[in-house]
Structure formats: structure tokens, C-alpha cells
Design an enzyme around this catalytic site. Structure first.
Site, PDB file in Angstrom:
ATOM      1  N   LYS A 164      -7.119   3.284  -3.199  1.00  0.00           N
ATOM      2  CA  LYS A 164      -7.210   3.419  -2.091  1.00  0.00           C
ATOM      3  C   LYS A 164      -7.655   5.098  -1.274  1.00  0.00           C
ATOM      4  O   LYS A 164      -6.824   5.669  -1.851  1.00  0.00           O
ATOM      5  CB  LYS A 164      -6.382   2.774  -1.145  1.00  0.00           C
ATOM      6  CG  LYS A 164      -6.579   2.592   0.392  1.00  0.00           C
ATOM      7  CD  LYS A 164      -5.394   1.928   1.028  1.00  0.00           C
ATOM      8  CE  LYS A 164      -5.550   1.960   2.406  1.00  0.00           C
ATOM      9  NZ  LYS A 164      -4.386   1.450   3.266  1.00  0.00           N
TER      10      LYS A 164
ATOM     11  N   LYS B  24     -10.454   0.473  -2.601  1.00  0.00           N
ATOM     12  CA  LYS B  24     -10.353   0.178  -1.167  1.00  0.00           C
ATOM     13  C   LYS B  24     -10.602   1.415  -0.460  1.00  0.00           C
ATOM     14  O   LYS B  24      -9.698   2.238  -0.386  1.00  0.00           O
ATOM     15  CB  LYS B  24      -9.128  -0.327  -0.953  1.00  0.00           C
ATOM     16  CG  LYS B  24      -8.879  -0.618   0.616  1.00  0.00           C
ATOM     17  CD  LYS B  24      -7.334  -1.103   0.829  1.00  0.00           C
ATOM     18  CE  LYS B  24      -7.139  -1.153   2.421  1.00  0.00           C
ATOM     19  NZ  LYS B  24      -5.847  -1.668   2.619  1.00  0.00           N
TER      20      LYS B  24
ATOM     21  N   ASP C 161       0.909  -1.088   0.021  1.00  0.00           N
ATOM     22  CA  ASP C 161       0.065  -0.043  -0.012  1.00  0.00           C
ATOM     23  C   ASP C 161       0.763   1.195   0.296  1.00  0.00           C
ATOM     24  O   ASP C 161       1.535   1.671   1.006  1.00  0.00           O
ATOM     25  CB  ASP C 161      -0.865  -0.007   1.306  1.00  0.00           C
ATOM     26  CG  ASP C 161      -2.049  -1.110   1.242  1.00  0.00           C
ATOM     27  OD1 ASP C 161      -1.615  -2.063   0.731  1.00  0.00           O
ATOM     28  OD2 ASP C 161      -2.976  -0.746   1.612  1.00  0.00           O
TER      29      ASP C 161
END
Length: 308
Positions: free
Chosen positions: A208, A244, A145
Site C-alpha cells: 500500500k 492499494k 494494514d
């Protein structure tokens, strides 16, 4: 394709109006609710990103990742043999080895995700970001991430942003890359859409919303804008990019609403751990409480769900 970026316009009042309607959606009840909640569990990135993380609390998190819902509750729902686990375990790079070893000892194949690239601020030199990514992959992380440099968005340096994300993508190697946009710090919904597009063009497997450390994290207006970008990118290229939302998602009702929104905007095919994740640390506790109530008809006491 800077042509896509230059033409972007977001009708903010319409997006906000739509988001307000989303909040009023009726939630499902009974067995349908239990089914949606179990689906949400399989899409959770069970996360601990605290300065006081230790091998022991990461080990405990990994046990919970393998057994997210109490076995007797799953048996009551006839779901005990379906292999329900969370989508991934997310930790800092320094704790990746602990998580990998704990999951290996538990005999499960849940991927370990690591935050990297100057998380959460992104205010580190690119060389340091790339080194951190490579180390996390070397330690055994299968998902990375990364966090973008917000300054590149705020100053309109789209090619610079593309090049940075592209280099991060290369540093990830075989690992899946989730690109955190930190939407609460991008200034406008138009910038959120543009950053989403650039991240996908640069090879992100997921986009995300947030690090969870910003003042404003995952919100429905931002979710709508990012999902519309994913849909547009899919129409243009045929490539499916995951989504996400992360940060501030704490209740089972919120989780179901996010699932419904993904179904509404992107379709049922996106409702899998391969294309949808929920970044959360305390959400699983509330989901398990709701399932406990559904099965037993009574509210869980603190000792009933000791591992939550």
C-alpha cells in the site's frame, strides 16, 4: 534475496514522464464510465481514521459500506441484484469491535480492516506493534494494514525491515496483511521499489502506498514503481500480491485512472477486490454523484445523497 535489492535502479525521469502521460489519459464516458465506477466501488476500503471516531459514526460508515450507491440508481442501471458493496471497512483497532458488530447486524460479510503497528508514524517499539496487531485480530479484523519503520529503509537496513515485516505477518495469523510503505517519506523511487520487494518477500498480501497522513500520498510515479515490483515478484515467484493506493484519491476520475493504470501494468486479473483496493474516505461521495448524474441527467443536491 538481497541480490534483487542490490541491483535495483529506477530511471526517475522516465517514470515521471510516464506518469505525466497517465494524467492525460482520456476517461471513459456513458455506460462504460458507470461500469468502471461501480467496479471502483467494489474495490474501496471505506475508511474513517479520525481522533473523534465514535461507535455511531462507525455504524453509519458500515451502513454506507453495505449500501454504497442508492438503490434506485442501481435499479436504473440494472445492477441492484449484483450485491455491490465496498471491499472493506477500515478503522482504528479500538473501533474494530464496533464495525464487526455493525456489519454483523446488517447481515453482510464485508471484512473489517484495521490499521496497526504504530500507525501512522511507525515510531513505536516492535513489541507494541505486534501486540496491537494481535489485539486487532482478536477483536475481529480480517485484514490488517501495518506500517513499516521508515528509518530502516532510509538507513538501508533491508534485513531488519524483512524481519520486522515477517514478525508482523506471523502476528496477523489468518488475517490478510497490507503493508503500508509510506512512500512519501522513503526518499527515492529506488527505495520505494526495494521496500516493495522486501515487503512481498516477507509475506505481505498487499503493498500500500501511504497512510493518508503524509504530506505526499498516492502518486502515479510511485504507483508505477510499485506495480513494476509486483510484476517482477510475480514473474520470479508465481505469487500475486495486491496493490492499494491510498491518500488523496478523492474524485471519480482519479479512481478510474488508477483502475486503468492497474489494467495497463498488471492486467485485468488484478482488477478484483482480492488484488486491488482504493484507500479512501471521501471518494465514494464523488462516485455516487457521478452515477446520479449519469442516471438522472442532473447534478445531485446535498439532500439527494444524504448518506454520502
Amino acid at each position: 534475496e538481497l541480490g534483487w535489492i542490490s541491483k535495483v535502479h529506477v530511471n526517475r525521469p522516465a517514470v515521471v514522464r510516464h506518469a505525466e502521460q497517465i494524467k492525460k489519459w482520456r476517461t471513459v464516458k456513458g455506460n462504460w464510465q458507470a461500469a468502471w465506477l461501480l467496479k471502483a466501488v467494489t474495490c474501496i476500503d471505506l475508511t474513517t481514521l479520525s481522533g473523534d471516531d465514535t461507535p455511531s459514526n462507525v455504524h453509519r460508515l458500515c451502513f454506507k459500506a453495505k449500501h454504497p450507491i442508492r438503490e434506485d440508481l442501481l435499479k436504473a442501471l440494472d445492477m441492484h441484484d449484483k450485491g455491490i458493496t465496498v471491499g472493506a471497512v477500515c478503522v482504528y483497532p479500538a473501533r474494530v469491535t464496533d464495525a464487526v458488530n455493525a456489519l454483523k447486524a446488517a447481515g453482510c460479510n464485508i471484512p473489517v480492516a484495521s490499521v496497526a503497528a504504530g500507525f501512522p508514524s511507525g515510531q513505536t517499539p516492535l513489541e507494541t506493534k505486534l501486540a496491537e496487531i494481535k489485539l486487532a485480530v482478536e477483536y475481529g479484523a480480517r485484514e490488517i494494514d501495518i506500517v513499516i519503520s521508515r528509518s530502516l529503509v532510509l538507513t538501508g537496513q533491508w534485513e531488519g525491515l524483512y524481519k520486522e515485516i515477517r514478525q508482523c505477518r506471523e502476528a496477523c495469523g489468518e488475517a490478510h496483511m497490507k503493508t503500508i510503505l509510506a512512500t512519501g517519506e522513503l526518499g527515492s523511487l529506488a527505495n520505494v521499489y526495494k521496500a516493495s520487494m522486501i515487503a512481498m518477500m516477507a509475506g505481505s498480501d498487499f503493498i500500500k502506498t501511504s497512510t493518508g497522513k503524509e504530506v505526499e500520498n498516492a502518486t502515479f510515479p510511485v504507483g508505477v514503481v510499485m506495480m513494476r515490483a509486483i510484476k517482477e515478484f510475480y514473474w520470479q515467484t508465481g505469487n500475486k500480491v495486491g496493490f492499494k493506493p491510498a491518500g488523496g484519491i478523492r474524485t471519480a476520475k482519479e479512481a478510474i485512472t488508477w483502475l486503468m493504470l492497474v489494467k495497463d501494468e498488471l492486467g485485468v486479473e488484478w482488477l478484483t477486490p482480492e488484488l486491488f483496493r482504493l484507500g479512501a474516505s471521501s471518494l465514494l461521495e464523488d462516485i455516487e454523484k457521478q452515477i446520479f448524474y449519469h442516471v438522472t441527467g442532473s447534478h445531485a443536491l446535498q439532500h439527494d445523497l444524504a448518506m454520502a
